[in-house]
Design a protein around this motif. Structure first.
Motif, short mmCIF file in Angstrom:
data_model
loop_
_atom_site.label_atom_id
_atom_site.label_comp_id
_atom_site.label_asym_id
_atom_site.label_seq_id
_atom_site.Cartn_x
_atom_site.Cartn_y
_atom_site.Cartn_z
N LYS A 1 -3.07 0.73 -2.22
CA LYS A 1 -3.50 1.63 -1.14
C LYS A 1 -4.96 2.04 -1.32
O LYS A 1 -5.74 2.06 -0.35
CB LYS A 1 -2.63 2.88 -1.11
CG LYS A 1 -3.08 3.90 -0.07
CD LYS A 1 -2.37 5.23 -0.23
CE LYS A 1 -2.97 6.27 0.71
NZ LYS A 1 -2.37 7.61 0.51
N SER B 1 0.83 -1.21 0.00
CA SER B 1 0.00 0.00 0.00
C SER B 1 0.86 1.26 0.00
O SER B 1 0.50 2.27 -0.61
CB SER B 1 -0.93 0.01 1.22
OG SER B 1 -1.89 -1.02 1.14
N GLY B 2 1.99 1.18 0.69
CA GLY B 2 2.89 2.32 0.69
C GLY B 2 3.68 2.46 -0.59
O GLY B 2 4.16 3.56 -0.92
N PHE C 1 2.96 0.65 6.29
CA PHE C 1 2.62 1.69 5.33
C PHE C 1 3.43 2.96 5.60
O PHE C 1 4.05 3.52 4.67
CB PHE C 1 1.12 2.00 5.41
CG PHE C 1 0.69 3.15 4.55
CD1 PHE C 1 0.44 2.95 3.20
CD2 PHE C 1 0.53 4.42 5.07
CE1 PHE C 1 0.05 4.01 2.39
CE2 PHE C 1 0.14 5.48 4.27
CZ PHE C 1 -0.11 5.27 2.93
N ASP D 1 -6.52 0.55 2.01
CA ASP D 1 -6.46 1.55 3.08
C ASP D 1 -7.83 1.94 3.64
O ASP D 1 -7.98 2.02 4.87
CB ASP D 1 -5.72 2.79 2.58
CG ASP D 1 -5.29 3.69 3.74
OD1 ASP D 1 -4.43 3.26 4.54
OD2 ASP D 1 -5.81 4.82 3.84
N TYR E 1 -0.36 -3.06 9.72
CA TYR E 1 -0.56 -2.42 8.42
C TYR E 1 -0.08 -0.97 8.44
O TYR E 1 0.67 -0.54 7.53
CB TYR E 1 -2.04 -2.49 8.04
CG TYR E 1 -2.39 -1.65 6.84
CD1 TYR E 1 -2.23 -2.15 5.55
CD2 TYR E 1 -2.86 -0.35 6.99
CE1 TYR E 1 -2.54 -1.36 4.45
CE2 TYR E 1 -3.16 0.45 5.90
CZ TYR E 1 -3.00 -0.06 4.63
OH TYR E 1 -3.29 0.71 3.54
N PRO F 1 0.23 2.76 -5.30
CA PRO F 1 -0.98 3.56 -5.01
C PRO F 1 -2.29 2.81 -5.23
O PRO F 1 -3.25 3.02 -4.49
CB PRO F 1 -0.84 4.74 -5.98
CG PRO F 1 0.63 4.86 -6.25
CD PRO F 1 1.14 3.44 -6.23
#
Length: 259
Positions: free
Chosen positions: A97, A90-91, A147, A101, A143, A94
């Motif tokens: 994420k 996720s980091g 991230f 997220d 998480y 994109p």
């Protein structure tokens, strides 16, 4: 020098524990507080031995302990296996994420007991609902730590690796992951702590064994000595688990502070 500091810190912690036990013994011996509310250290010790030899509700203390520890470890391992890849990706990506997220951010602020009854309706009263509750409590800290670890990585490292011909996969495994690993361990420690504080809630409903259940059941009959034994066992185990994670971290993450 570092060993002397550790020894000094250990001695201070040991002295603090001794002072607490002395004050506890003094208060109970002078009967300043009812034994029903605060049993003496001697009584708690005797109860601990009795629970080891005779058990509670037909189950020995170590069996209650292993049941609780098993639930915790399964949930935390699942959170690690799922949370670390999701957080790192996720980091780094994109699109991942955008999908993951919102779900994690929605789950994160909800108190576990708010959806525990719903989990029981969906998954039944067995181990699945309890492990799922602990998993959902442990997942967000791992998480978020992963991230944030990726987001704050110095982009010069990534650009430098890319300029040397590294592809996205190589950059992820040789730059991003090593740089994020210290924060990953921090997230694991936080996840274990959050899951650990949820264990009593997980064993509060529809359970018949476990340290958390033993504490709750003993409270119904004002067995404060049993409650103290359970609380002390949970506390000591929590300290040992955190120490073990830090020990692994110190051995694995030898590059901490170099990124």
């Amino acid at each position: 020098m570092q060993k002397k500091r550790r020894l000094r810190s250990f001695n201070i912690s040991l002295a603090t524990t001794a002072v607490i036990i002395i004050l506890w013994s003094t208060v109970t011996s002078l009967k300043l507080i009812s034994p029903v509310l605060l049993p003496s250290p001697l009584r708690v010790g005797q109860t601990f031995i009795n629970l080891c030899l005779v058990g509670y509700n037909g189950t020995l203390l170590y069996q209650h302990y292993l049941i609780t520890l098993g639930r915790l470890l399964v949930a935390v391992v699942l959170a690690i296996v799922i949370g670390i890849p999701l957080g790192l990706l996720s980091g780094y990506v994109p699109t991942v994420k955008a999908v993951v997220d919102p779900i994690v951010q929605f789950i994160r602020p909800i108190p576990p007991l708010a959806y525990y009854t719903l989990l029981i309706l969906w998954l039944g009263i067995g181990e699945t609902s309890k492990v799922t509750l602990l998993f959902l409590a442990a997942l967000p800290p791992i998480y978020l730590a992963c991230f944030d670890a990726v987001v704050k990585i110095n982009r010069e490292y990534i650009r430098g690796a890319s300029s040397l011909g590294a592809d996205q996969r190589q950059i992820f495994f040789h730059v991003v992951f090593p740089a994020a690993l210290p924060d990953v361990f921090t997230g694991v420690r936080s996840a274990v702590g959050v899951a650990y504080t949820t264990i009593v809630s997980a064993e509060m409903i529809a359970a018949s064994a476990g340290i958390g259940w033993m504490i709750v059941d003993a409270s119904h009959y004002l067995k404060s000595d049993v409650m103290f034994v359970g609380i002390i066992v949970l506390g000591v185990t929590g300290v040992v688990l955190d120490w073990m994670i830090k020990l692994v971290e110190n051995r694995v993450v030898h590059w901490r502070g170099k990124f």
